[in-house]
Structures are given as C-alpha cells and as structure tokens.
Design a protein around this motif. Structure first.
Motif, PDB file in Angstrom:
ATOM      1  N   ARG A 201     -25.899  59.143 -35.811  1.00 45.27           N
ATOM      2  CA  ARG A 201     -26.227  60.273 -34.935  1.00 45.27           C
ATOM      3  C   ARG A 201     -25.042  60.667 -34.045  1.00 45.27           C
ATOM      4  O   ARG A 201     -24.819  61.855 -33.807  1.00 45.27           O
ATOM      5  CB  ARG A 201     -27.442  59.937 -34.078  1.00 45.27           C
ATOM      6  CG  ARG A 201     -27.247  58.733 -33.191  1.00 45.27           C
ATOM      7  CD  ARG A 201     -28.490  58.365 -32.393  1.00 45.27           C
ATOM      8  NE  ARG A 201     -28.253  57.150 -31.643  1.00 45.27           N
ATOM      9  CZ  ARG A 201     -28.770  56.883 -30.463  1.00 45.27           C
ATOM     10  NH1 ARG A 201     -29.580  57.759 -29.899  1.00 45.27           N
ATOM     11  NH2 ARG A 201     -28.506  55.742 -29.844  1.00 45.27           N
ATOM     12  N   GLY A 202     -24.282  59.696 -33.540  1.00 45.63           N
ATOM     13  CA  GLY A 202     -23.147  60.024 -32.685  1.00 45.63           C
ATOM     14  C   GLY A 202     -22.078  60.785 -33.434  1.00 45.63           C
ATOM     15  O   GLY A 202     -21.555  61.801 -32.947  1.00 45.63           O
ATOM     16  N   ALA A 203     -21.730  60.326 -34.628  1.00 44.00           N
ATOM     17  CA  ALA A 203     -20.712  60.996 -35.429  1.00 44.00           C
ATOM     18  C   ALA A 203     -21.149  62.411 -35.794  1.00 44.00           C
ATOM     19  O   ALA A 203     -20.345  63.353 -35.784  1.00 44.00           O
ATOM     20  CB  ALA A 203     -20.429  60.183 -36.692  1.00 44.00           C
ATOM     21  N   ARG A 204     -22.419  62.564 -36.131  1.00 39.28           N
ATOM     22  CA  ARG A 204     -22.920  63.904 -36.458  1.00 39.28           C
ATOM     23  C   ARG A 204     -22.852  64.824 -35.235  1.00 39.28           C
ATOM     24  O   ARG A 204     -22.524  66.006 -35.357  1.00 39.28           O
ATOM     25  CB  ARG A 204     -24.361  63.824 -36.972  1.00 39.28           C
ATOM     26  CG  ARG A 204     -24.477  63.340 -38.412  1.00 39.28           C
ATOM     27  CD  ARG A 204     -25.927  63.380 -38.871  1.00 39.28           C
ATOM     28  NE  ARG A 204     -26.101  62.881 -40.226  1.00 39.28           N
ATOM     29  CZ  ARG A 204     -26.067  63.635 -41.319  1.00 39.28           C
ATOM     30  NH1 ARG A 204     -25.870  64.946 -41.204  1.00 39.28           N
ATOM     31  NH2 ARG A 204     -26.246  63.097 -42.503  1.00 39.28           N
ATOM     32  N   THR A 205     -23.172  64.302 -34.068  1.00 39.78           N
ATOM     33  CA  THR A 205     -23.144  65.125 -32.865  1.00 39.78           C
ATOM     34  C   THR A 205     -21.750  65.684 -32.618  1.00 39.78           C
ATOM     35  O   THR A 205     -21.575  66.887 -32.377  1.00 39.78           O
ATOM     36  CB  THR A 205     -23.616  64.310 -31.652  1.00 39.78           C
ATOM     37  OG1 THR A 205     -24.966  63.884 -31.867  1.00 39.78           O
ATOM     38  CG2 THR A 205     -23.555  65.137 -30.375  1.00 39.78           C
ATOM     39  N   TYR A 206     -20.730  64.830 -32.661  1.00 41.16           N
ATOM     40  CA  TYR A 206     -19.354  65.290 -32.477  1.00 41.16           C
ATOM     41  C   TYR A 206     -18.983  66.344 -33.526  1.00 41.16           C
ATOM     42  O   TYR A 206     -18.423  67.397 -33.212  1.00 41.16           O
ATOM     43  CB  TYR A 206     -18.385  64.113 -32.582  1.00 41.16           C
ATOM     44  CG  TYR A 206     -18.284  63.259 -31.344  1.00 41.16           C
ATOM     45  CD1 TYR A 206     -17.823  63.789 -30.146  1.00 41.16           C
ATOM     46  CD2 TYR A 206     -18.640  61.916 -31.374  1.00 41.16           C
ATOM     47  CE1 TYR A 206     -17.720  63.000 -29.009  1.00 41.16           C
ATOM     48  CE2 TYR A 206     -18.548  61.127 -30.241  1.00 41.16           C
ATOM     49  CZ  TYR A 206     -18.087  61.673 -29.057  1.00 41.16           C
ATOM     50  OH  TYR A 206     -17.992  60.893 -27.929  1.00 41.16           O
ATOM     51  N   GLU A 207     -19.299  66.053 -34.787  1.00 37.78           N
ATOM     52  CA  GLU A 207     -18.893  66.947 -35.864  1.00 37.78           C
ATOM     53  C   GLU A 207     -19.632  68.276 -35.812  1.00 37.78           C
ATOM     54  O   GLU A 207     -19.034  69.342 -36.023  1.00 37.78           O
ATOM     55  CB  GLU A 207     -19.115  66.273 -37.219  1.00 37.78           C
ATOM     56  CG  GLU A 207     -18.576  67.088 -38.386  1.00 37.78           C
ATOM     57  CD  GLU A 207     -18.641  66.326 -39.687  1.00 37.78           C
ATOM     58  OE1 GLU A 207     -19.246  66.841 -40.639  1.00 37.78           O
ATOM     59  OE2 GLU A 207     -18.084  65.207 -39.732  1.00 37.78           O
ATOM     60  N   TYR A 208     -20.923  68.229 -35.519  1.00 37.34           N
ATOM     61  CA  TYR A 208     -21.695  69.473 -35.471  1.00 37.34           C
ATOM     62  C   TYR A 208     -21.226  70.374 -34.340  1.00 37.34           C
ATOM     63  O   TYR A 208     -21.183  71.605 -34.486  1.00 37.34           O
ATOM     64  CB  TYR A 208     -23.181  69.160 -35.326  1.00 37.34           C
ATOM     65  CG  TYR A 208     -23.828  68.592 -36.570  1.00 37.34           C
ATOM     66  CD1 TYR A 208     -23.090  68.249 -37.706  1.00 37.34           C
ATOM     67  CD2 TYR A 208     -25.197  68.379 -36.618  1.00 37.34           C
ATOM     68  CE1 TYR A 208     -23.683  67.727 -38.832  1.00 37.34           C
ATOM     69  CE2 TYR A 208     -25.818  67.858 -37.743  1.00 37.34           C
ATOM     70  CZ  TYR A 208     -25.062  67.527 -38.850  1.00 37.34           C
ATOM     71  OH  TYR A 208     -25.664  67.008 -39.969  1.00 37.34           O
ATOM     72  N   LEU A 209     -20.882  69.793 -33.196  1.00 39.66           N
ATOM     73  CA  LEU A 209     -20.330  70.597 -32.113  1.00 39.66           C
ATOM     74  C   LEU A 209     -19.049  71.292 -32.554  1.00 39.66           C
ATOM     75  O   LEU A 209     -18.843  72.486 -32.287  1.00 39.66           O
ATOM     76  CB  LEU A 209     -20.041  69.707 -30.892  1.00 39.66           C
ATOM     77  CG  LEU A 209     -21.183  69.449 -29.916  1.00 39.66           C
ATOM     78  CD1 LEU A 209     -20.760  68.415 -28.883  1.00 39.66           C
ATOM     79  CD2 LEU A 209     -21.619  70.738 -29.226  1.00 39.66           C
TER      80      LEU A 209
END
Length: 283
Positions: A123-131
C-alpha cells in the motif's frame, strides 16, 4: 482557524434532501469546507452505517453549494485506479469552480484493500506511485512508467481549475505518513488527537522535515485535524495556539436529531474566532 464538517456522506445524510439541506446549513454557518470519507467495502458484521461513494457524494455537494470548499479525506489511494481518479478529481475541481481539496492516505483495512486487489504490504509503494502518476497527468506529461501503473501517449483535458492541481493533504500518524506529508503534501491531516497529542504530532512532522527534502513551491505544511469531539471556543483557541490551521468536526456518534444543533453551535464558535472563512474560499 478554519472549520470543516465531516460525515455528510453517512447515515441519514444519504437521503439527498437531508444531504443538501445540511450542506447549505453548514455553508451558511460559516464552515470553510465539507469533507467526506472513502470506504468502498468494509468488513461484514461490524455495524457499518450506510455511506455514499466519495466521488459521487462530492459531485452532489458541488451542485448544491456555492462557496464552501469540498474535501475528500482520506481517500484510500492504493485502492483507486490513478488514471481514472485523476480524471474524477479534475472533473470535480472544474464543476465546483476550483473548490476541491484532496486528502490521501495509504489505508489500513486489509479486507477492503484485498477486495480491490491490493495487499497491505504494497500500500505504501502504491500511494507514492499513484500520487506521482496523477501529478504527471495533471501537468500534461504524456507518459509515466511505474511498477503498478504505466501509460504513454495520453493526456487528460480539461486541466484542474486550481493549478497545477488541487491541494493535496496527506493523512496518517505513522512515520511513513509524516514523510509523505513533507514530500508531497500541501498539508497534513490528523484524526482524533487532543491538544497535547497534536503538539507531539507536529514535533514528529518537524523531525520528518529535517530528514526529508520538501519540494520548492509547496510552502509551509498546513495542519488539519479532526478532534475527538466538536470543540467549544476555548478548545478551538487551544488548538490554534498549538499550530492547527483547520479543525474538521466529525458527526459520527452524534444523534441525528442533534446534528443541526451541532452545526449551528460550531457556527457560533466560527463567528467568535476568525469569522466565516467559507465566504472567501482558499485556492
């Protein structure tokens, strides 16, 4: 001090007439912003109240109000497809005349994340990438290459009214959330903290700022907080002295027949502090 109202997407407020009436009541009372949450599928058997989907609820709120800002927070970013989400948020910003604020978090409800095809570990990696992907689209970059999302040769029109994009507020009380706020956010959103706890959170944010490089142009980090209960005038002033810029009043746990009274009472507190901020929406 600015005041927001959270929770008009839940419980009896899912009735469109009730939602519209209370939104207008809050706007007239001087609330600076209305906020809705983002849960798509919560665990069964926990007495979950009915709730509207966040993008739909905000679109309706944009149509029935004229001045008050509209906040989605926290949107659980890892469980949203970022290309679609960027388009939805742009559309909301355009239809509301530039009144949108976007608060994001990594999420914590594992069954909900799993239902949307996301693991808790990523979830953390996705959050950074999606932003990063959404910013690329808002800034008209024609391509993006990431681990979870990639695109090439595409653009989105129109652009958001607020340039380069609506304000992004990062929520959460973890060290990772503080780092995300410093790196990516115009603000940070905390939940359920008393005055002493918000002082500790601000210290943690300051420590993260010493370790992380904050991009030019983001300015000073704005502090938003939902307190444990609706604040009276003295409590609001104590939060302001502790460095809180916006208090968002939570409706959960308040009897439905008392909600209008709470909105009016907080309106009196607003009048006694900085005045009706919603009459001059921030960009």
């Amino acid at each position: 001090m600015k005041f927001g109202l959270y929770g008009l997407h839940r419980d009896r407020n899912v009735d469109p007439a009730v939602l519209a009436r209370r939104a207008r009541l809050a706007e007239e009372a001087g609330f600076e912003s209305l906020w809705v949450g983002d849960h798509l599928a919560l665990p069964a058997g926990e007495g979950n109240p009915p709730r509207l989907e966040a993008m739909v609820a905000l679109t309706y709120l944009a149509a029935v109000t004229t001045r008050v800002r509209l906040g989605v927070g926290l949107i659980v970013l890892p469980q949203r497809q970022p290309v679609l989400l960027a388009k939805q948020l742009t559309s909301l910003d355009v239809l509301s005349g530039g009144r949108l604020t976007v608060a994001v978090g990594a999420g914590y409800v594992e069954p909900e994340l799993n239902a949307m095809g996301v693991t808790l570990a990523e979830r953390g990696a996705r959050t950074y990438e999606y932003l990063a992907a959404m910013r690329a689209l808002w800034e008209q970059a024609p391509s993006f290459e990431g681990r979870f999302v990639s695109f090439s040769g595409v653009v989105q029109h129109p652009s958001p009214v607020q340039r380069p994009h609506p304000p992004i507020v990062v929520g959460g009380h973890s060290a990772a959330a503080y780092r995300r706020a410093v790196r990516h956010g115009t603000g940070w959103y905390g939940w359920g903290l008393d005055v002493e706890q918000i002082v500790q959170a601000r210290q943690a944010l300051a420590e993260a700022a010493r370790r992380e490089q904050r991009p030019d142009g983001l300015g000073e980090l704005e502090i938003t907080l939902t307190p444990p209960e609706p604040p009276d005038l003295d409590t609001a002033r104590r939060y302001a002295d502790a460095g809180v810029d916006r208090l968002i009043v939570e409706l959960e746990g308040i009897d439905d027949d008392k909600v209008d009274g709470v909105i009016a009472a907080v309106g009196e507190t607003i009048s006694s502090t900085a005045g009706p901020a919603s009459r001059t929406p921030a960009g």
